[in-house]
Design a protein around this motif. Structure first.
Motif, PDB file in Angstrom:
ATOM      1  N   THR A 144      64.312  34.334 -95.531  1.00 58.04           N
ATOM      2  CA  THR A 144      64.975  35.477 -94.885  1.00 58.04           C
ATOM      3  C   THR A 144      64.071  36.090 -93.831  1.00 58.04           C
ATOM      4  OG1 THR A 144      66.021  35.901 -97.022  1.00 58.04           O
ATOM      5  CG2 THR A 144      66.200  37.636 -95.378  1.00 58.04           C
ATOM      6  N   GLY A 145      62.800  36.245 -94.169  1.00 60.63           N
ATOM      7  CA  GLY A 145      61.846  36.819 -93.212  1.00 60.63           C
ATOM      8  C   GLY A 145      61.735  35.975 -91.954  1.00 60.63           C
ATOM      9  N   TYR A 146      61.602  34.671 -92.152  1.00 59.06           N
ATOM     10  CA  TYR A 146      61.469  33.795 -90.980  1.00 59.06           C
ATOM     11  C   TYR A 146      62.772  33.723 -90.175  1.00 59.06           C
ATOM     12  CZ  TYR A 146      56.682  32.280 -91.377  1.00 59.06           C
ATOM     13  OH  TYR A 146      55.301  32.275 -91.350  1.00 59.06           O
ATOM     14  N   ARG A 147      63.904  33.828 -90.867  1.00 64.83           N
ATOM     15  CA  ARG A 147      65.181  33.847 -90.121  1.00 64.83           C
ATOM     16  C   ARG A 147      65.250  35.078 -89.233  1.00 64.83           C
ATOM     17  NH1 ARG A 147      68.594  31.800 -94.867  1.00 64.83           N
ATOM     18  NH2 ARG A 147      68.491  29.576 -94.411  1.00 64.83           N
ATOM     19  N   ASP A 148      64.853  36.230 -89.803  1.00 66.73           N
ATOM     20  CA  ASP A 148      64.881  37.476 -89.012  1.00 66.73           C
ATOM     21  C   ASP A 148      63.910  37.379 -87.831  1.00 66.73           C
ATOM     22  OD1 ASP A 148      66.727  38.393 -90.783  1.00 66.73           O
ATOM     23  OD2 ASP A 148      65.542  40.074 -91.557  1.00 66.73           O
ATOM     24  N   LEU A 149      62.737  36.814 -88.095  1.00 65.23           N
ATOM     25  CA  LEU A 149      61.741  36.682 -87.027  1.00 65.23           C
ATOM     26  C   LEU A 149      62.250  35.724 -85.942  1.00 65.23           C
ATOM     27  CD1 LEU A 149      58.820  37.473 -86.177  1.00 65.23           C
ATOM     28  CD2 LEU A 149      58.022  35.431 -87.367  1.00 65.23           C
ATOM     29  N   TYR A 150      62.818  34.629 -86.377  1.00 66.04           N
ATOM     30  CA  TYR A 150      63.374  33.638 -85.445  1.00 66.04           C
ATOM     31  C   TYR A 150      64.475  34.269 -84.586  1.00 66.04           C
ATOM     32  CZ  TYR A 150      65.728  29.303 -84.000  1.00 66.04           C
ATOM     33  OH  TYR A 150      66.301  28.285 -83.274  1.00 66.04           O
ATOM     34  N   ASN A 151      65.369  35.024 -85.251  1.00 66.66           N
ATOM     35  CA  ASN A 151      66.471  35.659 -84.509  1.00 66.66           C
ATOM     36  C   ASN A 151      65.951  36.712 -83.536  1.00 66.66           C
ATOM     37  OD1 ASN A 151      68.362  34.089 -85.792  1.00 66.66           O
ATOM     38  ND2 ASN A 151      68.741  35.579 -87.442  1.00 66.66           N
ATOM     39  N   LEU A 152      64.914  37.432 -83.956  1.00 65.75           N
ATOM     40  CA  LEU A 152      64.312  38.429 -83.060  1.00 65.75           C
ATOM     41  C   LEU A 152      63.760  37.746 -81.808  1.00 65.75           C
ATOM     42  CD1 LEU A 152      63.222  41.304 -82.425  1.00 65.75           C
ATOM     43  CD2 LEU A 152      61.181  40.701 -83.749  1.00 65.75           C
ATOM     44  N   MET A 153      63.059  36.630 -82.008  1.00 65.38           N
ATOM     45  CA  MET A 153      62.473  35.925 -80.861  1.00 65.38           C
ATOM     46  C   MET A 153      63.570  35.375 -79.940  1.00 65.38           C
ATOM     47  SD  MET A 153      59.257  36.270 -81.026  1.00 65.38           S
ATOM     48  CE  MET A 153      58.964  37.633 -82.125  1.00 65.38           C
ATOM     49  N   GLU A 154      64.645  34.888 -80.547  1.00 61.43           N
ATOM     50  CA  GLU A 154      65.762  34.393 -79.730  1.00 61.43           C
ATOM     51  C   GLU A 154      66.365  35.510 -78.894  1.00 61.43           C
ATOM     52  OE1 GLU A 154      67.119  31.119 -79.273  1.00 61.43           O
ATOM     53  OE2 GLU A 154      65.050  30.903 -79.960  1.00 61.43           O
ATOM     54  N   PHE A 206      56.861  41.985 -91.087  1.00 59.60           N
ATOM     55  CA  PHE A 206      55.698  41.567 -91.881  1.00 59.60           C
ATOM     56  C   PHE A 206      55.603  42.380 -93.175  1.00 59.60           C
ATOM     57  CE2 PHE A 206      52.831  39.888 -88.170  1.00 59.60           C
ATOM     58  CZ  PHE A 206      53.725  38.854 -87.969  1.00 59.60           C
ATOM     59  N   GLN A 207      55.941  43.679 -93.085  1.00 58.94           N
ATOM     60  CA  GLN A 207      55.826  44.524 -94.279  1.00 58.94           C
ATOM     61  C   GLN A 207      57.011  44.321 -95.219  1.00 58.94           C
ATOM     62  OE1 GLN A 207      53.882  48.577 -93.399  1.00 58.94           O
ATOM     63  NE2 GLN A 207      54.698  47.929 -91.412  1.00 58.94           N
ATOM     64  N   LYS A 208      58.154  44.123 -94.620  1.00 62.14           N
ATOM     65  CA  LYS A 208      59.353  43.924 -95.444  1.00 62.14           C
ATOM     66  C   LYS A 208      59.325  42.568 -96.140  1.00 62.14           C
ATOM     67  CE  LYS A 208      64.377  44.468 -94.857  1.00 62.14           C
ATOM     68  NZ  LYS A 208      65.438  44.596 -93.842  1.00 62.14           N
ATOM     69  N   TYR A 209      58.812  41.562 -95.420  1.00 59.45           N
ATOM     70  CA  TYR A 209      58.747  40.202 -95.973  1.00 59.45           C
ATOM     71  C   TYR A 209      57.309  39.688 -95.861  1.00 59.45           C
ATOM     72  CZ  TYR A 209      63.788  40.543 -95.229  1.00 59.45           C
ATOM     73  OH  TYR A 209      65.092  40.953 -95.237  1.00 59.45           O
ATOM     74  N   PRO A 210      56.422  40.151 -96.735  1.00 60.63           N
ATOM     75  CA  PRO A 210      55.035  39.668 -96.633  1.00 60.63           C
ATOM     76  C   PRO A 210      54.939  38.149 -96.789  1.00 60.63           C
ATOM     77  CG  PRO A 210      55.362  40.998 -98.627  1.00 60.63           C
ATOM     78  CD  PRO A 210      56.612  41.121 -97.812  1.00 60.63           C
ATOM     79  N   GLU A 211      56.004  37.531 -97.281  1.00 64.11           N
ATOM     80  CA  GLU A 211      56.014  36.061 -97.388  1.00 64.11           C
ATOM     81  C   GLU A 211      55.869  35.393 -96.029  1.00 64.11           C
ATOM     82  OE1 GLU A 211      57.755  38.003 -99.222  1.00 64.11           O
ATOM     83  OE2 GLU A 211      57.536  37.317-101.293  1.00 64.11           O
ATOM     84  N   ILE A 212      56.248  36.098 -94.962  1.00 63.52           N
ATOM     85  CA  ILE A 212      56.056  35.509 -93.619  1.00 63.52           C
ATOM     86  C   ILE A 212      54.571  35.186 -93.428  1.00 63.52           C
ATOM     87  CG2 ILE A 212      56.121  35.956 -91.131  1.00 63.52           C
ATOM     88  CD1 ILE A 212      58.546  37.729 -91.569  1.00 63.52           C
ATOM     89  N   LEU A 213      53.735  36.180 -93.734  1.00 65.75           N
ATOM     90  CA  LEU A 213      52.284  35.986 -93.585  1.00 65.75           C
ATOM     91  C   LEU A 213      51.749  35.013 -94.633  1.00 65.75           C
ATOM     92  CD1 LEU A 213      51.237  39.688 -92.900  1.00 65.75           C
ATOM     93  CD2 LEU A 213      51.235  37.817 -91.265  1.00 65.75           C
ATOM     94  N   GLY A 214      52.244  35.178 -95.863  1.00 65.93           N
ATOM     95  CA  GLY A 214      51.760  34.332 -96.957  1.00 65.93           C
ATOM     96  C   GLY A 214      52.081  32.861 -96.727  1.00 65.93           C
ATOM     97  N   TRP A 215      53.289  32.596 -96.245  1.00 63.24           N
ATOM     98  CA  TRP A 215      53.703  31.206 -95.991  1.00 63.24           C
ATOM     99  C   TRP A 215      52.814  30.586 -94.921  1.00 63.24           C
ATOM    100  CZ3 TRP A 215      57.076  30.482 -99.771  1.00 63.24           C
ATOM    101  CH2 TRP A 215      57.727  29.260 -99.868  1.00 63.24           C
ATOM    102  N   ASN A 216      52.538  31.380 -93.885  1.00 66.66           N
ATOM    103  CA  ASN A 216      51.678  30.895 -92.797  1.00 66.66           C
ATOM    104  C   ASN A 216      50.258  30.631 -93.308  1.00 66.66           C
ATOM    105  OD1 ASN A 216      51.559  30.580 -89.704  1.00 66.66           O
ATOM    106  ND2 ASN A 216      49.783  31.873 -90.130  1.00 66.66           N
ATOM    107  N   TYR A 217      49.748  31.574 -94.085  1.00 66.88           N
ATOM    108  CA  TYR A 217      48.375  31.456 -94.599  1.00 66.88           C
ATOM    109  C   TYR A 217      48.236  30.216 -95.487  1.00 66.88           C
ATOM    110  CZ  TYR A 217      43.938  32.642 -96.805  1.00 66.88           C
ATOM    111  OH  TYR A 217      42.646  32.611 -97.246  1.00 66.88           O
ATOM    112  N   GLN A 218      49.193  30.033 -96.379  1.00 68.93           N
ATOM    113  CA  GLN A 218      49.113  28.882 -97.293  1.00 68.93           C
ATOM    114  C   GLN A 218      49.241  27.562 -96.540  1.00 68.93           C
ATOM    115  OE1 GLN A 218      47.994  29.070-100.239  1.00 68.93           O
ATOM    116  NE2 GLN A 218      48.060  31.303-100.292  1.00 68.93           N
ATOM    117  N   TRP A 219      50.023  27.556 -95.482  1.00 72.66           N
ATOM    118  CA  TRP A 219      50.171  26.346 -94.672  1.00 72.66           C
ATOM    119  C   TRP A 219      48.818  25.945 -94.089  1.00 72.66           C
ATOM    120  CZ3 TRP A 219      53.038  22.317 -94.047  1.00 72.66           C
ATOM    121  CH2 TRP A 219      53.014  21.579 -92.881  1.00 72.66           C
ATOM    122  N   ILE A 220      48.108  26.924 -93.570  1.00 74.74           N
ATOM    123  CA  ILE A 220      46.804  26.627 -92.968  1.00 74.74           C
ATOM    124  C   ILE A 220      45.786  26.254 -94.050  1.00 74.74           C
ATOM    125  CG2 ILE A 220      44.915  27.676 -91.626  1.00 74.74           C
ATOM    126  CD1 ILE A 220      47.174  29.088 -90.009  1.00 74.74           C
TER     127      ILE A 220
END
Ligand SMILES: [Zn+2]
Length: 498
Positions: A255-265, A285-299
């Motif tokens: 959900t967080g990444y969808r919102d971020l993606y839509n914002l960028m679009e 980022f605050q509403k969906y800290p998973e955005i940051l967490g997903w990125n961090y774990q990927w790296i």
């Protein structure tokens, strides 16, 4: 006998010939001087002629010789290739193998992936260069590192429209909509095992002094904020279960990444959020800290792979050196990567940090790959000048030394090599030696972007002055004009003399 020749003929030369543990100590005493090169460059020029030229002009002691070309510079037009005294061929019309080392099936039992099936069907496919080169290489006291960048881009893996790696499509990332992406998932067990098996295979069957391994891709957050055309990844079963163990919820991440993606679009289409872009992004980022967490774990998954490669190499040949390739976006402008993977976290994953520090081409890359791209979305409220000044301030680049926007396409001064080398040295308190990647004649948009000899000379000297234990002539040997390779070598000789 001068100091250079003395050391070459004693400790270092002996170590190289014997392949003994002295190599490690010798490499650290003497500057490590590498060059990135393709097998076909050497075969085109002739092994002996090519090696002599590398030593004489560039003071090169180590080949970073490409083992796999699933990811590399491809389809370059002839005008960007340098005159090396032989006819320049159009590589777009040549068909080279994707793999330049023989493989041994016994190593690949635990993975579904297989390397290109018949490399011998391609130009030079009948040559076993990594064996052929041993004698002339050792006779000159030179070393060879395997150079391998992981296959990131599906288009370069394809041969005649089909992936050259068997079962490749099964290890690709899965995006937030459940569709397969175009690059392999770092958490896919078959992909990891294939990388590991390949390294075990190479170091068991060839006399290699080291490896340069690395990835040239960013995390999902960077893909949204300063690169475009990516749907957020990875939501494969392996990533979801691994991230769950870290307390990260896949649905919130989606959900967080969808919102971020839509914002960028929406930003790309010219809309402006009422509270401003940065506020809106920080809200997500605050509403969906998973955005940051997903990125961090990927790296972190990339970091785990680097460590796995390191351990695999050491398990076969403890004296072999592992150089960790840090690509240009990671070394120089991907702030999310820099935040998630500081150099200090690389201790235990390599023997060398090899950051790309191509100062001249960094100018247009910064301008067009970073600032102009970001301007379309995340930095759309800033002018390009403001964005550049912010970048300079955040990355500690003196705006009185670094170029103004209208001069950016002319390149960045050599001082950048000093700043970034020193940052890498300081980050590990000098515990991990740094080999700075010096960019020479790197093309821009398919056209030549010629280096200036005095600029290459200065950048190379500055790398040593900043504490580098080595330098690597980059990006590709076949792009380098001899006058610039000589400028690089002159700086090495000058430094070594002192
Ligand atoms: Zn995944």
């Amino acid at each position: 006998m001068n100091r250079r020749n003395f050391i070459k003929s004693t400790a270092f030369g002996t170590a190289a010939l014997a392949g003994s543990s002295l190599l490690n100590a010798a490499l650290l005493k003497k500057p490590h001087v590498g060059i990135q090169i393709y097998g076909y460059n050497i075969l085109d020029e002739g092994i002996e002629t090519c090696l002599d030229g590398l030593q004489e002009r560039g003071a090169i002691d180590t080949l970073y010789l490409t083992t796999h070309t699933y990811y590399c510079a491809v389809n370059r037009p002839p005008q960007v290739l340098a005159d090396h005294g032989i006819p320049i061929q159009d590589e777009r019309k040549r068909r080279f193998p994707k793999i330049w080392v023989r493989t041994d099936e016994r190593f690949y039992k635990e993975t579904i992936l297989r390397h290109q099936a018949k490399p011998q069907d391609f130009e030079y496919g009948d040559r076993d260069l990594f064996n052929e080169i041993q004698k002339p290489l050792r006779a000159r006291g030179m070393n060879v590192f395997a150079r391998w960048y992981e296959p990131t881009d599906i288009n370069r893996v394809l041969v005649d429209g089909t992936p050259s790696i068997a079962n490749w499509e099964k290890v690709l990332v899965v995006d937030m909509n459940g569709k397969r992406g175009t690059s392999p998932c770092w958490n896919n067990p078959d992909y990891r095992e294939w990388l590991r098996a390949s390294v075990l295979d190479m170091f068991s069957n060839y006399e290699l002094d080291g490896i340069q391994f690395g990835a040239e891709r960013v995390g999902p957050l960077s893909e949204q904020l300063f690169r475009h055309g990516f749907t957020p990844t990875c939501f494969c079963e392996h990533c979801i279960s691994k991230n769950k163990e870290k307390g990260l919820d896949a649905e919130d991440a989606r959900t967080g990444y969808r919102d971020l993606y839509n914002l960028m679009e929406s930003l790309r289409q010219g809309q402006r959020p009422v509270d401003g872009v940065v506020t809106t992004v920080l809200r997500l980022f605050q509403k969906y800290p998973e955005i940051l967490g997903w990125n961090y774990q990927w790296i972190q998954a990339d970091n785990e792979i680097q460590k796995m490669i390191y351990q695999a190499v050491k398990s076969i040949k403890p004296t072999a050196q592992v150089a960790r390739h840090i690509d240009h976006q990671r070394s120089s402008w991907d702030i999310f990567y820099r935040a998630a993977a500081p150099y200090s976290d690389m201790i235990g994953t390599c023997d060398w940090i090899k950051p790309i520090l191509y100062h001249e081409i960094f100018g247009p890359r910064l301008h067009h790959w970073k600032l102009a791209e970001e301007h379309k979305t995340f930095a759309s409220e800033l002018t390009l000048e403001q964005s550049m000044e912010l970048f300079y301030a955040l990355f500690h680049y003196d705006k009185n030394v670094f170029p103004t926007l209208d001069k950016l396409d002319d390149g960045i001064p050599p001082k950048y090599v000093y700043i970034e080398t020193k940052r890498a040295v300081d980050a590990t308190s000098g515990t991990l030696p740094v080999a700075s990647g010096i960019g020479i004649d790197i093309p821009w948009n398919g056209q030549p972007y010629p280096s200036k000899p005095e600029s290459i000379y200065k950048a190379t000297l500055l790398a040593f002055q900043a504490g580098a234990k080595g330098v690597v002539a980059s990006r590709e040997y076949d792009e380098m004009q001899f006058v610039n390779l000589k400028a690089f070598g002159d700086a090495v000789r000058e430094n070594y003399k002192g």
